[in-house]
Design an enzyme around this catalytic site. Structure first.
Site, mmCIF file in Angstrom:
data_model
loop_
_atom_site.group_PDB
_atom_site.id
_atom_site.type_symbol
_atom_site.label_atom_id
_atom_site.label_comp_id
_atom_site.label_asym_id
_atom_site.label_seq_id
_atom_site.Cartn_x
_atom_site.Cartn_y
_atom_site.Cartn_z
ATOM 1 N N ASP A 60 0.866 -1.180 0.000
ATOM 2 C CA ASP A 60 0.000 0.000 0.000
ATOM 3 C C ASP A 60 0.903 1.231 0.000
ATOM 4 O O ASP A 60 1.885 1.263 0.731
ATOM 5 C CB ASP A 60 -0.931 0.016 1.231
ATOM 6 C CG ASP A 60 -2.181 0.845 0.994
ATOM 7 O OD1 ASP A 60 -3.292 0.321 1.157
ATOM 8 O OD2 ASP A 60 -2.040 2.042 0.615
ATOM 9 N N ARG A 71 -14.468 2.357 8.040
ATOM 10 C CA ARG A 71 -14.484 0.963 7.562
ATOM 11 C C ARG A 71 -13.119 0.282 7.611
ATOM 12 O O ARG A 71 -13.056 -0.944 7.583
ATOM 13 C CB ARG A 71 -15.001 0.911 6.120
ATOM 14 C CG ARG A 71 -14.099 1.618 5.129
ATOM 15 C CD ARG A 71 -14.775 1.920 3.819
ATOM 16 N NE ARG A 71 -13.856 2.573 2.896
ATOM 17 C CZ ARG A 71 -13.469 3.848 2.986
ATOM 18 N NH1 ARG A 71 -13.913 4.615 3.962
ATOM 19 N NH2 ARG A 71 -12.628 4.359 2.113
ATOM 20 N N CYS A 192 -15.718 4.621 -4.243
ATOM 21 C CA CYS A 192 -16.398 4.667 -2.948
ATOM 22 C C CYS A 192 -16.469 6.111 -2.443
ATOM 23 O O CYS A 192 -17.399 6.479 -1.729
ATOM 24 C CB CYS A 192 -15.682 3.776 -1.936
ATOM 25 S SG CYS A 192 -15.882 2.009 -2.272
#
Lengths: 253, 74
Positions: A60, A71, A192
């Site tokens: 990442d 989330r 999103c």
């Protein structure tokens, strides 16, 4: 061999039929790469670390933001602004210090994908875009690495396991990602950030993805090869769709 | 001819989950999407007989078309 602490930590696995000591040894010996330490990556990393996967690689290049925390449950408020690989690695160390974490603070790209994937046994896709998802799927296909792949948005998600280099008993090749869909044009997908996502959706799909990894590593059950699970949390429906590769279609480029 | 259509995720909003519909002989996937007012760029995956299909696929009587929107976040 396990230390007395490991025997106690994994006691519920060790007594579990089809897992037991041999299954736990396989988990300890396994190297799993998780691409993306976000919504899907959070429960994937947490459950794989808790289960005793020996080595977890995390890819990442992003930093934790406040809007992630609704989330992305592996990160905490104090982590805002920090690299996600560092935040996730420290959370894993708190949860299970016996897990070795390999931090890859970079974005998966054509010039680094093969080197990353080659070093692991199983790969999990927790990425948030299709160009990276297709790059990862193509790389795993070329290197014959099982890929657990999922997507989430709004109230919905899907999950499947790709082993397209394997031929089934019907002599057909298993489907790869390119057997399931055309690669969407850049910018076509609503993100999103644009349409939103119920925080528990990646929790559900990521936990199921972690279950598929554990099954693949231990060698039990029937992974979602040639099947796609689709989840709709609004009406709480879980549907399985059979998937096949088209023998007439070309191989992965 | 009759075909079955299965819709998933947000495509169910204001439509249905599963329906059997009468379509013209030679109807394509694109014809069905048009009749349902689903824009092609919103579609992620489409399957007939477990295989991915494109919009120009001609449907046969009794087949089931499954249509998923593009859901790709992580």
């Amino acid at each position: 061999m396990f230390t007395p602490e490991e025997v106690e930590r994994y006691a519920r696995h060790i007594v579990l039929r089809d897992v037991g000591g041999p299954g736990q040894q396989k988990l300890k010996a396994a190297r799993v790469l998780v691409v993306g330490a976000g919504g899907l990556g959070s429960p994937i990393l947490q459950y794989l670390a808790a289960a005793g996967i020996g080595t977890l690689g995390i890819v990442d290049d992003d930093a934790v933001s406040l809007s992630n925390l609704q989330r992305q449950v592996i990160h905490a408020t104090a982590d805002v602004g920090r690299p996600k690989v560092d935040s996730a690695a420290e959370a894993i160390a708190r949860l299970n210090p016996t897990v070795t974490v390999e931090r890859h603070s970079l974005r998966l790209a054509p010039d680094n994908a093969a080197g990353l994937v080659a070093a692991y046994d199983v790969v999990v896709d927790g990425v948030d875009n299709y160009p990276t998802r297709f790059l990862l799927a193509d790389t795993c296909e070329r290197l014959a690495k099982p890929l657990v792949t999922a997507g989430v948005q709004e109230f919905y998600g899907w999950l499947t396991v790709l082993k397209p280099w394997e031929i089934g008993p019907d002599r057909l090749r298993n489907p790869g990602l390119r057997s399931l869909m055309n690669e969407p044009a850049e910018g076509r997908m609503r993100t999103c950030a644009q349409v939103g996502i119920l925080g528990v959706v990646p929790g559900v799909l990521g936990t199921l993805a972690a279950a598929e990894v554990l099954k693949l590593v231990i060698g039990i059950g029937e992974p979602l090869v040639r099947r796609m699970l689709t989840v709709d949390l609004l009406d709480m429906s879980f549907d399985l769709v059979d998937t096949e590769a088209d023998p007439a279609a070309g191989a992965t480029p | 001819m009759l075909i079955t259509i299965k819709l998933f995720a947000s495509f169910r909003d204001g439509r249905f989950k599963v329906a059997t519909r009468e379509v013209a002989d030679g109807a394509t996937v694109a014809d069905v999407l048009r009749s349902l007012e689903i824009d092609e760029p919103e579609v992620g995956m489409m399957f007939v007989r477990a295989r991915h299909v494109d919009v120009d696929r001609v449907l046969a009587a009794g087949e089931t078309l499954s249509v998923f929107p593009l859901v790709g976040g992580g």
